[in-house]
Design a protein around this motif. Structure first.
Motif, PDB file in Angstrom:
ATOM      1  N   UNK B 259      33.429  41.697  23.928  1.00  0.00           N
ATOM      2  CA  UNK B 259      32.838  41.347  25.388  1.00  0.00           C
ATOM      3  C   UNK B 259      33.705  40.205  25.916  1.00  0.00           C
ATOM      4  N   UNK B 260      34.521  39.716  25.227  1.00  0.00           N
ATOM      5  CA  UNK B 260      35.237  38.678  26.064  1.00  0.00           C
ATOM      6  C   UNK B 260      36.643  39.221  26.764  1.00  0.00           C
ATOM      7  N   UNK B 261      36.420  40.609  26.867  1.00  0.00           N
ATOM      8  CA  UNK B 261      37.591  41.470  27.326  1.00  0.00           C
ATOM      9  C   UNK B 261      38.934  41.223  26.691  1.00  0.00           C
ATOM     10  N   UNK B 262      38.680  40.821  25.360  1.00  0.00           N
ATOM     11  CA  UNK B 262      40.086  40.864  24.596  1.00  0.00           C
ATOM     12  C   UNK B 262      40.208  42.065  23.449  1.00  0.00           C
ATOM     13  N   UNK B 279      44.856  40.765  26.559  1.00  0.00           N
ATOM     14  CA  UNK B 279      43.761  40.407  27.523  1.00  0.00           C
ATOM     15  C   UNK B 279      44.161  41.126  28.795  1.00  0.00           C
ATOM     16  N   UNK B 282      39.334  43.923  32.730  1.00  0.00           N
ATOM     17  CA  UNK B 282      38.788  42.970  33.154  1.00  0.00           C
ATOM     18  C   UNK B 282      37.225  42.995  32.971  1.00  0.00           C
ATOM     19  N   UNK B 283      37.053  43.737  32.159  1.00  0.00           N
ATOM     20  CA  UNK B 283      35.484  43.780  31.731  1.00  0.00           C
ATOM     21  C   UNK B 283      35.511  44.059  29.950  1.00  0.00           C
ATOM     22  N   UNK B 284      34.294  44.163  29.623  1.00  0.00           N
ATOM     23  CA  UNK B 284      34.078  44.213  28.087  1.00  0.00           C
ATOM     24  C   UNK B 284      35.041  45.528  27.550  1.00  0.00           C
ATOM     25  N   UNK B 286      35.036  48.244  24.953  1.00  0.00           N
ATOM     26  CA  UNK B 286      34.012  49.074  24.269  1.00  0.00           C
ATOM     27  C   UNK B 286      34.673  49.756  23.029  1.00  0.00           C
ATOM     28  N   UNK B 303      34.513  48.790  30.062  1.00  0.00           N
ATOM     29  CA  UNK B 303      33.541  49.308  31.158  1.00  0.00           C
ATOM     30  C   UNK B 303      34.054  48.597  32.674  1.00  0.00           C
ATOM     31  N   UNK B 305      35.955  50.739  33.854  1.00  0.00           N
ATOM     32  CA  UNK B 305      36.247  51.954  34.178  1.00  0.00           C
ATOM     33  C   UNK B 305      37.955  52.433  33.619  1.00  0.00           C
ATOM     34  N   UNK B 306      38.533  51.475  32.932  1.00  0.00           N
ATOM     35  CA  UNK B 306      39.752  51.550  32.817  1.00  0.00           C
ATOM     36  C   UNK B 306      40.040  52.206  31.448  1.00  0.00           C
ATOM     37  N   UNK B 359      31.599  53.040  33.652  1.00  0.00           N
ATOM     38  CA  UNK B 359      32.291  52.345  32.317  1.00  0.00           C
ATOM     39  C   UNK B 359      32.636  53.438  31.323  1.00  0.00           C
ATOM     40  N   UNK B 361      32.785  54.429  27.630  1.00  0.00           N
ATOM     41  CA  UNK B 361      32.512  53.792  26.322  1.00  0.00           C
ATOM     42  C   UNK B 361      33.010  54.270  25.222  1.00  0.00           C
TER      43      UNK B 361
END
Lengths: 823, 397
Positions: B259-262, B279, B282-284, B286, B303, B305-306, B359, B361
């Motif tokens: 969840x730190x986008x990394x 990094x 730009x979001x979590x 998954x 999430x 969407x990429x 998102x 997943x």
């Protein structure tokens, strides 16, 4: 009589005029023809030479009336009368003068006759005297020749007596240690003895003298070797020995080695100071005298380690250098001077000239001075290196100046010596070192100030007590008002510090400092040293350390308080906009930096600062967003949403979220400008949420709640998404409040969405989410740049919750509103 | 050997093939045992309707997707995983609502043999007449709580699976052609608070004796022989760890995302610092997946969407590109090799795929074609992409 003739109204100027007119009349005018020519030829001019009475009279008669003629006539008569009287006066005066002159001439005639008689008498006497004197000199002629001969014999005898007495005299001199006398006596006799050495008696004297002089030389050498004597004695010694034909080279060596021993003592003295200074250093370092007067820094609070306090060593560097100068350098100068006096600059006489002594001696001297100076320099350098504290730069500069100045003396004495240039190099090195120390001191200071700021930020929070650990976002209200103050005080501290450092460094280039006109201090020191090495490096350091806050605190985000991030970001931004160019201009002006070498341009630094500011602000958004996210996530994950009760209130966590967002808003607002919002829709600008929500929300939400075919919801949400732009959650923000808040809210709501999607809801669970989202909608829209963003994300949340609901029967909009308004 | 027709295709545009489901979906897997056809399995999530498993067949030659549907009426599917030995066998984790309680269970299923013969119906028809999965056995876990995921033994004989349920780790033996499951051993994660496994991965190295799990921010390694912990990376990510994957070629290397986008890469022998950290999202993040054969290729779904395909050459098993045997090198080739050596591949993002609108997943490489992968977003969109041709040739040649 004269009073009668002179008109009563006459004054000196008028009389002169009359005189000149008379003179003129009698042709006494010196100017002569020139004036005559200049005068008019007019026959009517009564004063002119061509005056024709007939013409004048006719003219008058023709031109004037009777009255005027009468006047004219009377005037004329008056004038004639006055002329007459003037003439009379002059005649009388001249007559008197003539009479007195005649008297004088008569008297003179009598006097001259008397004088002539006396002169005749004098010449007769002189002739008699001449005759007598010629007679006397003729009689004394013979006796004079005899006396001259006798006096010559007398002189010779005196000389011979001197020669015979010489050994005894030399011995006596030896006893009395009057070496100089002995040598000079011997020198006088030496040639004669040499010349007449074929005569046995003279030979004996010569041998005796030799023995004695040998003894004397021995004694002199002994004295030389003993070394107890002063430099002056010594030089006298050397001079005598030289006169006694001692080999000059040997003497040079001896002289220098003798001097060496004394320098040895000086250097050891200096070294001893060096050696014990570390001991006192550690002792004094702990005590740390605080001396705020001379201290350019006044840190906001007493930090335990202050780099600006110098270690209170046994002696400060000025004393040390003073001692070095006074003892070592001055005696070195003395030695050089006397050495040169003795061996190099001596008037070259006789056989000494052929031996080329000066060159040899000069070579020896250079080697000697170089080795000694090298040792001295190494000592000085060690001492300078000990000078770690940066408290009083003027002391160091003065010490260096003195050091450098005294070396100039050597350069004057010993042209072509490498010593002064080496000295300059030491000064240059010391200056470089100093700049480095200042840089590190500035860096330490920066860190300390940040620690202070951090404490200041933390302190009120602790006092507030109630602030929970997790809720870092709630920088309690006691802390927030001081944020701009902290910023200004921090930036002022840094700026002042930098300025004082610049001022200290500026001492190096002061006009009265001898080394300031060296090319290094004019060029490289200013541009590479101060500008690049100090100012630019420091600014870069600030940016760098700021960036580190983002990186090190990346995990968990707890280590750096968010307010500090915000503050630093603003600081960097301020640097970008004004401070950097100000500092650099200041530096350039103060140091008259001429850019021989390429230097870091202002724009590059500004870009770096801006980048750092951006990074910090992004990180701030991230940290704050995560704090709120964490609250939201916990609240979603820990609840049993299937078996929850019917919602009666907005959940406390939502209120907390709004509160935190508000306090963040306040916090950011203290440092950043408002920023641009997209135009509000008319209803929200009126701030009547009820109107807004009842009119629009229903239309929006209603379809997603209805448990119709899944096709519809998908279609709707897809169409919706088609028209909304993709939202980047953790994206860079702009430097304004609205953008920052938008970023934080985006992160929070996206987390909310993702968490909701992982849960399953019962009917009341969904309704609770509805209530919560409505509550958030009521309060969050005002913080963001585009309220549609909040609407969209909240719609998504409620939509997702509806999808994940086992029994999706949404709550009445009016009920939601009542609940939200109530709490 | 690459056929000429395929080469022609790659020479044309790199297409993404998009397929939309009408249901929301999170579960995606490649059919591990199928090595001929490019086939993915997608499990849907719906609380109101019967859930399905969609079998996606991708016809590489014609760029056509064929969908088949199997009914999964036990509940909405959170996780799906295919047996490495029998392509008809798969496991699902599904949530079951009973007495207003939601419990996630796991079961082993067999696809009915007729699904393939029943031709590839069009989606409209399939909804009318879906065939049902045949239940082989439940991985009965009522005592242990909700199951997060089920892991097959990699490249095994399809007899052993591990399920991660709450804080329990259960190793099951499947017997009698998978109709009976018994717990052969288990381990429990003890600690403060309510610990819960979120993800896990069975290591394909060390004779399949190691397992890595994620709970909260920590990654743990387990030895299956003693069922004991062998390493623990505390605070591997700043926040929740969402997924893990082992490097298929380097036995100590592990990728994780959270969840730190990394996305972080670990050498489990040196767990203090990650080997590398990306990094880009730009979001979590998954899901993270290594390519099965070329481990420099890494796929991540987020999430935001990429889907991002990265090329991590520096920490791959082929850091200097493909190694060619010396014998095969003619002089000519040698010079070419040298030329290439001058410009080694850098770690880089190869492509960012933005076809999704919700998102993402799950991402998954195809088991049959190493250059093909699928990604699934919550709104039910499945996107199949290929590794860019240029890169593929660089890796191969």
């Amino acid at each position: 009589m004269s009073s009668a003739t002179t008109p009563p109204d006459s004054d000196p100027s008028q009389r002169r005029r009359v005189h000149s007119m008379l003179k003129h009349y009698y042709g006494l005018n010196e100017e002569g023809k020139v004036t005559e020519q200049a005068e008019s030829l007019d026959p009517c001019d009564i004063n002119g030479p061509h005056f024709d009475p007939e013409v004048y009279l006719n003219k008058l008669r023709m031109e004037c009336s009777l009255g005027e003629l009468m006047d004219h006539e009377s005037c004329m008569v008056k004038q004639i009368r006055s002329l007459d009287s003037d003439m009379q006066t002059l005649v009388y005066e001249n007559y008197n003068k003539f009479i007195s002159a005649t008297d004088t001439i008569r008297k003179m005639k009598n006097d001259f006759k008397k004088m002539e008689d006396e002169m005749d008498c004098l010449s007769a006497n002189m002739a008699a005297i001449t005759e007598f004197s010629a007679h006397i000199s003729g009689t004394l002629q013979d006796q004079h020749a005899q006396i001259t001969k006798l006096s010559g014999v007398h002189t010779l005898l005196r000389k011979l007596q001197f020669l015979f007495e010489l050994p005894a005299r030399l011995n006596k001199c030896l006893e009395l240690q009057a070496y100089a006398q002995a040598v000079s006596a011997h020198r006088r006799a030496r040639c004669v003895l040499q010349q007449y050495s074929h005569m046995p008696s003279f030979r004996g004297i010569q041998d005796d003298c030799h023995v004695i002089m040998e003894q004397l030389a021995q004694q002199l050498r002994q004295k030389f070797r003993d070394g107890g004597s002063s430099a002056k004695d010594l030089s006298e010694c050397v001079e005598l020995l030289l006169q006694l034909d001692e080999p000059a080279e040997e003497l040079c060596d001896k002289f220098l080695s003798h001097a060496q021993s004394r320098f040895e003592a000086d250097l050891q003295g200096l070294e001893a100071e060096l050696k014990d200074s570390p001991v006192t250093d550690t002792g004094g370092g702990l005590v740390q005298k605080t001396n705020p007067g001379s201290n350019p820094v006044s840190p906001s609070s007493s930090s335990t380690t202050n780099p600006f306090l110098s270690p209170t060593a046994g002696t400060d560097i000025l004393e040390f250098i003073d001692r070095g100068c006074n003892e070592f350098v001055s005696s070195l100068c003395l030695v050089i001077a006397s050495y040169q006096e003795l061996f190099i600059n001596r008037p070259q006489e006789g056989e000494l000239a052929s031996k080329n002594i000066p060159e040899m001696a000069n070579g020896k001297l250079h080697v000697f001075v170089d080795t000694l100076a090298a040792r001295y320099f190494s000592l000085v350098e060690r001492r300078i290196q000990e000078e770690k504290g940066v408290s009083d730069n003027s002391l160091l500069v003065r010490a260096l100046d003195r050091f450098h100045r005294r070396l100039q003396a050597i350069s004057k004495l010993l042209p072509g010596s490498a010593v002064p240039s080496q000295g300059t190099e030491i000064v240059v090195r010391a200056a470089r070192e100093r700049i480095k120390q200042y840089l590190s001191a500035l860096q330490t200071f920066y860190h300390d100030s940040l620690t202070d700021v951090r404490q200041a930020l933390a302190a009120p929070r602790q006092s507030a007590g109630g602030a929970s650990v997790s809720g870092g976002g709630a920088t309690s209200k006691d802390a927030t008002p001081s944020l701009p103050e902290l910023l200004t005080s921090l930036s002022n501290f840094i700026l002042n510090q930098l300025k004082s450092v610049l001022a200290s460094v500026h001492l190096f280039t002061a006009k009265d400092i001898t080394f300031s006109n060296k090319p290094y201090f004019k060029g490289e020191f200013c541009s590479q040293g101060v500008r690049e090495g100090l100012v630019v490096s420091f600014i870069k350091f600030i940016c760098q350390s700021s960036r580190q806050y983002c990186e090190s605190a990346g995990d968990r985000g707890g280590s750096t308080p968010p307010a500090l991030l915000l503050l630093l970001s603003r600081l960097c931004l301020d640097y970008e906009t004004s401070t950097i160019s100000y500092i650099l201009t200041l530096t350039d002006e103060q140091f008259l930096v001429q850019h021989h070498t390429p230097v870091t341009p202002v724009t590059a630094l500004c870009a770096e600062a801006r980048e750092a500011a951006q990074k910090l602000l992004n990180h701030y958004v991230k940290v704050q967003g995560l704090i709120i996210s964490q609250m939201l996530r916990k609240s979603v994950e820990t609840r049993d949403w299937v078996n929850t009760i019917e919602p009666r209130n907005v959940r406390a966590v939502m209120k907390r979220v709004v509160e935190d967002t508000t306090s963040i808003d306040v916090q950011v607002g203290l440092l950043y400008e408002e920023g641009v919002r997209k135009a509000h829709s008319s209803d929200s600008s009126k701030r009547t949420f009820s109107v807004y929500s009842s009119s629009r929300q229903q239309i929006r939400y209603a379809p997603s709640y209805t448990p119709s075919a899944p096709m519809d919801t998908n279609l709707l949400s897809n169409i919706h998404k088609l028209f909304s732009e993709r939202i980047d959650i953790f994206s860079p923000v702009e430097f304004n409040k609205v953008s920052v808040l938008t970023g934080i809210i985006k992160i929070s709501l996206k987390t909310f969405l993702e968490c909701v999607r992982l849960r399953t809801f019962g009917r009341y669970g969904l309704q609770q989410i509805q209530v919560d989202c409505h509550y958030l909608q009521m309060y969050l829209w005002r913080f963001v740049s585009d309220e549609n963003l909040v609407h969209f994300l909240l719609d998504e949340i409620v939509g997702s919750a509806a999808h994940r609901c086992l029994d999706p029967s949404p709550m009445e909009q009016s009920v939601i509103e009542v609940i939200c308004e109530r709490g | 050997m690459i056929s000429s027709s395929r080469q022609r295709f790659w020479a044309s545009v790199e297409l993404s093939i998009i397929s939309n489901f009408r249901y929301q979906a999170r579960a995606l897997t490649a059919q591990t045992a199928e090595t001929d056809a490019i086939r993915f399995l997608v499990g849907t999530q719906s609380l109101k309707f019967d859930n399905q498993i969609h079998i996606i067949d991708f016809d590489d030659e014609n760029n056509v997707i064929n969908k088949s549907v199997l009914l999964h009426d036990a509940g909405e599917i959170w996780h799906i995983s295919g047996s490495p030995a029998d392509k008809a066998v798969l496991t699902t984790c599904y949530s079951k609502t009973s007495e207003s309680r939601v419990l996630t269970c796991a079961a082993v299923w067999r696809m009915p043999p007729e699904w393939e013969s029943g031709s590839h119906e069009s989606p409209d028809d399939s909804s009318n007449n879906p065939q049902t999965l045949e239940l082989l056995c439940h991985l009965d876990n009522t005592a242990h709580g909700s199951v997060a995921c089920v892991l097959w033994e990699p490249m095994g004989d399809g007899k052993r699976v591990i399920s991660l349920a709450e804080n329990h780790m259960l190793l099951w033996d499947l017997q009698e052609s998978s109709t009976k499951a018994t717990i052969s051993s288990s381990a429990t994660l003890e600690g403060k608070g309510q610990l819960k496994f979120t993800a896990g991965k069975w290591s394909p190295h060390h004779n399949n004796t190691q397992l890595a799990t994620a709970n909260d921010t920590a990654i743990r390694g387990w030895d299956l022989r003693s069922m004991s912990q062998i390493y623990c990376i505390e605070n591997a990510h700043g926040q929740l760890v969402r997924d893990l994957d082992f490097n298929p070629n380097k036995q100590y290397y592990l990728a994780s995302c959270g969840d730190d986008c990394k996305v972080k890469f670990w050498d489990v022998r040196h767990i203090n610092e990650p080997v590398k950290c990306l990094e880009e999202h730009s979001h979590w993040v998954w899901s993270v997946r290594y390519n099965h054969s070329h481990d420099q290729l890494l796929l991540t779904g987020s999430s935001d969407s990429r889907v991002i395909l990265s090329n991590m050459v520096s920490i791959s098993s082929e850091p200097f590109g493909h190694l060619v045997d010396d014998d095969e090198l003619s002089d000519n080739e040698e010079s070419q090799q040298e030329d290439k050596g001058k410009e080694p591949l850098q770690d880089s993002i190869i492509a960012t795929y933005e076809e999704h609108e919700d998102s993402v997943y799950a991402v998954e490489w195809s088991a049959a074609d190493p250059w093909l992968f699928a990604s699934l977003s919550y709104d039910g969109r499945l996107v199949i992409n290929r590794v860019p041709r240029a890169l593929k040739y660089r890796i191969l040649l």
